[in-house]
Design an enzyme around this catalytic site. Structure first.
Site, PDB file in Angstrom:
ATOM      1  N   SER A   1       0.827  -1.207   0.000  1.00 55.38           N
ATOM      2  CA  SER A   1       0.000   0.000   0.000  1.00 55.38           C
ATOM      3  C   SER A   1       0.860   1.254   0.000  1.00 55.38           C
ATOM      4  O   SER A   1       0.568   2.217  -0.710  1.00 55.38           O
ATOM      5  CB  SER A   1      -0.928   0.000   1.218  1.00 55.38           C
ATOM      6  OG  SER A   1      -1.802  -1.103   1.185  1.00 55.38           O
TER       7      SER A   1
ATOM      8  N   GLY B   1      -5.855  -3.889  -7.313  1.00 53.78           N
ATOM      9  CA  GLY B   1      -6.809  -2.808  -7.098  1.00 53.78           C
ATOM     10  C   GLY B   1      -6.168  -1.445  -7.130  1.00 53.78           C
ATOM     11  O   GLY B   1      -6.740  -0.486  -7.663  1.00 53.78           O
TER      12      GLY B   1
ATOM     13  N   ARG C   1     -14.304  -6.465 -10.984  1.00 51.48           N
ATOM     14  CA  ARG C   1     -14.115  -5.675  -9.778  1.00 51.48           C
ATOM     15  C   ARG C   1     -14.650  -4.250  -9.980  1.00 51.48           C
ATOM     16  O   ARG C   1     -14.556  -3.682 -11.077  1.00 51.48           O
ATOM     17  CB  ARG C   1     -12.637  -5.651  -9.367  1.00 51.48           C
ATOM     18  CG  ARG C   1     -12.111  -7.044  -9.036  1.00 51.48           C
ATOM     19  CD  ARG C   1     -10.704  -7.013  -8.506  1.00 51.48           C
ATOM     20  NE  ARG C   1     -10.634  -6.390  -7.187  1.00 51.48           N
ATOM     21  CZ  ARG C   1      -9.501  -6.210  -6.517  1.00 51.48           C
ATOM     22  NH1 ARG C   1      -8.355  -6.602  -7.056  1.00 51.48           N
ATOM     23  NH2 ARG C   1      -9.506  -5.648  -5.330  1.00 51.48           N
TER      24      ARG C   1
ATOM     25  N   SER D   1     -15.174   0.203  -1.692  1.00 53.84           N
ATOM     26  CA  SER D   1     -13.715   0.240  -1.604  1.00 53.84           C
ATOM     27  C   SER D   1     -13.232   1.646  -1.274  1.00 53.84           C
ATOM     28  O   SER D   1     -13.585   2.606  -1.971  1.00 53.84           O
ATOM     29  CB  SER D   1     -13.074  -0.204  -2.929  1.00 53.84           C
ATOM     30  OG  SER D   1     -11.661  -0.071  -2.867  1.00 53.84           O
ATOM     31  N   SER D   2     -12.404   1.743  -0.241  1.00 55.29           N
ATOM     32  CA  SER D   2     -11.809   3.037   0.097  1.00 55.29           C
ATOM     33  C   SER D   2     -10.864   3.510  -1.004  1.00 55.29           C
ATOM     34  O   SER D   2     -10.531   4.694  -1.075  1.00 55.29           O
ATOM     35  CB  SER D   2     -11.044   2.927   1.418  1.00 55.29           C
ATOM     36  OG  SER D   2      -9.907   2.083   1.281  1.00 55.29           O
TER      37      SER D   2
ATOM     38  N   SER E   1     -12.201   0.276   5.420  1.00 55.38           N
ATOM     39  CA  SER E   1     -10.744   0.457   5.306  1.00 55.38           C
ATOM     40  C   SER E   1     -10.293   1.904   5.442  1.00 55.38           C
ATOM     41  O   SER E   1      -9.460   2.397   4.671  1.00 55.38           O
ATOM     42  CB  SER E   1     -10.239  -0.115   3.969  1.00 55.38           C
ATOM     43  OG  SER E   1     -10.624  -1.459   3.816  1.00 55.38           O
TER      44      SER E   1
ATOM     45  N   GLU F   1      -8.782  -6.545   5.139  1.00 59.77           N
ATOM     46  CA  GLU F   1      -7.786  -7.420   4.522  1.00 59.77           C
ATOM     47  C   GLU F   1      -7.230  -8.449   5.500  1.00 59.77           C
ATOM     48  O   GLU F   1      -6.642  -9.451   5.087  1.00 59.77           O
ATOM     49  CB  GLU F   1      -6.638  -6.590   3.945  1.00 59.77           C
ATOM     50  CG  GLU F   1      -5.817  -5.836   4.970  1.00 59.77           C
ATOM     51  CD  GLU F   1      -4.899  -4.811   4.317  1.00 59.77           C
ATOM     52  OE1 GLU F   1      -3.713  -4.811   4.644  1.00 59.77           O
ATOM     53  OE2 GLU F   1      -5.384  -4.018   3.487  1.00 59.77           O
TER      54      GLU F   1
ATOM     55  N   ARG G   1     -14.188 -13.177  -0.943  1.00 53.72           N
ATOM     56  CA  ARG G   1     -13.443 -13.800   0.150  1.00 53.72           C
ATOM     57  C   ARG G   1     -14.350 -14.457   1.193  1.00 53.72           C
ATOM     58  O   ARG G   1     -13.955 -15.446   1.818  1.00 53.72           O
ATOM     59  CB  ARG G   1     -12.522 -12.765   0.821  1.00 53.72           C
ATOM     60  CG  ARG G   1     -11.292 -12.458  -0.018  1.00 53.72           C
ATOM     61  CD  ARG G   1     -10.396 -11.421   0.620  1.00 53.72           C
ATOM     62  NE  ARG G   1      -9.146 -11.288  -0.140  1.00 53.72           N
ATOM     63  CZ  ARG G   1      -8.283 -10.298   0.005  1.00 53.72           C
ATOM     64  NH1 ARG G   1      -8.527  -9.323   0.868  1.00 53.72           N
ATOM     65  NH2 ARG G   1      -7.176 -10.267  -0.717  1.00 53.72           N
TER      66      ARG G   1
ATOM     67  N   ARG H   1      -4.203 -13.738  -0.059  1.00 54.07           N
ATOM     68  CA  ARG H   1      -4.548 -13.889   1.353  1.00 54.07           C
ATOM     69  C   ARG H   1      -5.275 -15.207   1.626  1.00 54.07           C
ATOM     70  O   ARG H   1      -5.240 -15.711   2.747  1.00 54.07           O
ATOM     71  CB  ARG H   1      -5.353 -12.685   1.828  1.00 54.07           C
ATOM     72  CG  ARG H   1      -4.568 -11.388   1.667  1.00 54.07           C
ATOM     73  CD  ARG H   1      -4.944 -10.331   2.657  1.00 54.07           C
ATOM     74  NE  ARG H   1      -4.341  -9.052   2.295  1.00 54.07           N
ATOM     75  CZ  ARG H   1      -3.090  -8.699   2.563  1.00 54.07           C
ATOM     76  NH1 ARG H   1      -2.295  -9.532   3.212  1.00 54.07           N
ATOM     77  NH2 ARG H   1      -2.616  -7.519   2.181  1.00 54.07           N
TER      78      ARG H   1
END
Length: 453
Positions: A31, A111, A139, A185-186, A214, A333, A364, A405
């Site tokens: 990130s 992303g 997405r 999504s942030s 997030s 996450e 997920r 993940r």
């Protein structure tokens, strides 16, 4: 670097024969690395990114910026002033340039690349085409596309609101005020903020949807913008709720050292929790915006203890794992790793606030439910998360759905369950290169493992 198993090969997850005692060097934060690359590319002068993460996601970002004309020089020096134990001294010198097309950007399934770079592309002259892996087409991206059009961009997506698309760069973007629903999504907010200093009017972003997930990642974006010289007004500073304002202005070229990726430390900390051992994560920052810092609290509640020392974070398991009821909305996450540990706990766990995980690298929530239950678990999906009732688990194939993940979550379960086979462990290269070697070294040596260790 040792050879990583081929994609879709079955990797036998090593079982822990006893307590794990190890010191781990975790590679740099994805990130932070990808935000730093964007900001440095938009700066008015060259800058440095030291200890960057070298993984598929960061390589996609750097390759994309190079395609737009940015110079990125990679150096390795053991005498670097930022060197640490086990550090190669790797650094990237970023040389900004006039952005231009025509160019094609491969976003893979990253992303940060698919969302952060279309705003950058509006500042280029010429057409910039964005394409990626099949999953990237599914997405969410429509909110970013619509927002950029509102701010003056020309984007051809054939009405899909998703990839593939072409940004018809005009060399500048007017900017201004825009409303966006970032409840999925942030990254939608961060995408607009990162390029905003280069917009003619800057930007005012107003989130108009449900609760933002997030938030630590948005705080990370804001802090990095301010460190690069941008003027940012935020809700945290007493402004309106869910409104961010970035003024137009030049960005400074920085010399930035990337923190270790705390979310990628999760499986190693889980090893201490599950086996009742002790794992030290080198260079854990005392102050950070990374969501992974929440692991100190969450894993302590699940049965461990931790201490921040000069050597890093020292985490010790008690030999018992307790269930937890926790809202993970700000740190979604971490959900796969927490779910894996919860499946081995002594009581039920409820993980809440993470409905947005259905739109990540894979769904997920569905994936964790199917794979843990496939090993004999009892996991059910709720409206916004998971309910996990521990049961004796058995071996079997743990599918990853090309999700890094999911792969590390399967490895965590494999510490305590014999015969777990991870399908496509190579997908961990997305953010944690050389994970199989780091994992097996931790267990075989149980002394010191990690990149450069």
């Amino acid at each position: 670097m040792t050879e990583t198993p081929a994609p879709h090969a079955l990797w036998p997850a090593p079982i822990a024969d006893g307590t794990v005692h190890a010191t781990v060097t975790v590679p740099g934060s994805k990130s932070v690395t990808n935000r730093a690359l964007v900001l440095a590319s938009l700066a008015a002068e060259p800058g440095w990114v030291r200890r960057p993460l070298r993984s598929r996601d960061s390589q996609l970002m750097s390759d994309a910026l190079r395609a737009l004309g940015v110079g990125i020089e990679e150096t390795v020096s053991s005498s670097s002033s930022s060197a640490r134990e086990g550090d190669t001294g790797e650094a990237w010198r970023i040389i900004p340039a006039a952005l231009h097309g025509p160019a094609t950007v491969d976003v893979g399934n990253a992303g940060t690349v698919m969302r952060f770079l279309p705003p950058v592309a509006t500042l280029a002259s010429g057409d910039i085409r964005f394409d990626g892996d099949p999953r990237s087409y599914e997405r969410p991206l429509g909110q970013v596309i619509t927002a950029l059009r509102t701010l003056g961009a020309r984007i051809d997506d054939d009405g899909r609101g998703a990839l593939p698309l072409t940004v018809q760069g005009g060399g500048a973007l007017e900017g201004g005020t825009v409303e966006i629903d970032a409840s999925n999504s942030s990254q939608f907010v961060s995408a607009l903020l990162l390029s905003a200093p280069r917009f003619n009017q800057g930007v005012e972003v107003r989130h108009v949807g449900d609760k933002l997930p997030s938030m630590p990642h948005i705080r990370m974006t804001v802090e990095m913008l301010r460190a690069a010289g941008a003027q940012v007004d935020t809700p945290e500073a007493g402004g309106e709720k869910d409104v961010w304002r970035v003024a137009p202005g030049a960005l400074l070229g920085r010399d930035l050292v990337v923190e270790p990726d705390l979310s990628n430390a999760q499986p190693f900390l889980a090893a201490a929790l599950i086996t009742g051992g002790t794992v030290t994560i080198r260079d854990w920052p005392r102050r950070t915006t990374q969501p992974g810092d929440a692991l100190r609290r969450i894993f302590t509640e699940m049965g461990g203890s931790c201490e921040l020392t000069d050597a890093g974070l020292v985490f010790t398991g008690s030999g018992k794992i307790h269930g937890i009821d926790v809202d993970l909305g700000e740190v979604g996450e971490l959900t796969p790793g927490i779910a894996a540990v919860a499946a081995l706990a002594d009581s039920e766990s409820v993980l809440r606030g993470v409905r947005h995980l259905r739109l990540h690298e894979t769904d997920r929530l569905a994936a964790l439910t199917k794979e843990i239950n496939g090993l004999g678990g009892d996991v059910t999906e709720t409206e916004d998360g998971l309910r996990i009732r521990p049961r004796p688990l058995h071996g079997g194939t743990f599918h990853t759905y090309d999700d890094h993940r999911m792969a590390t979550a399967g490895a965590v379960i494999g510490l305590a369950v014999d015969g777990v086979l991870i399908e496509n462990v190579a997908t961990t290269a997305k953010t944690l290169p050389d994970f199989p070697k780091m994992w097996t070294d931790m267990l075989s040596k149980s002394v010191s493992t990690g990149v450069g260790a």
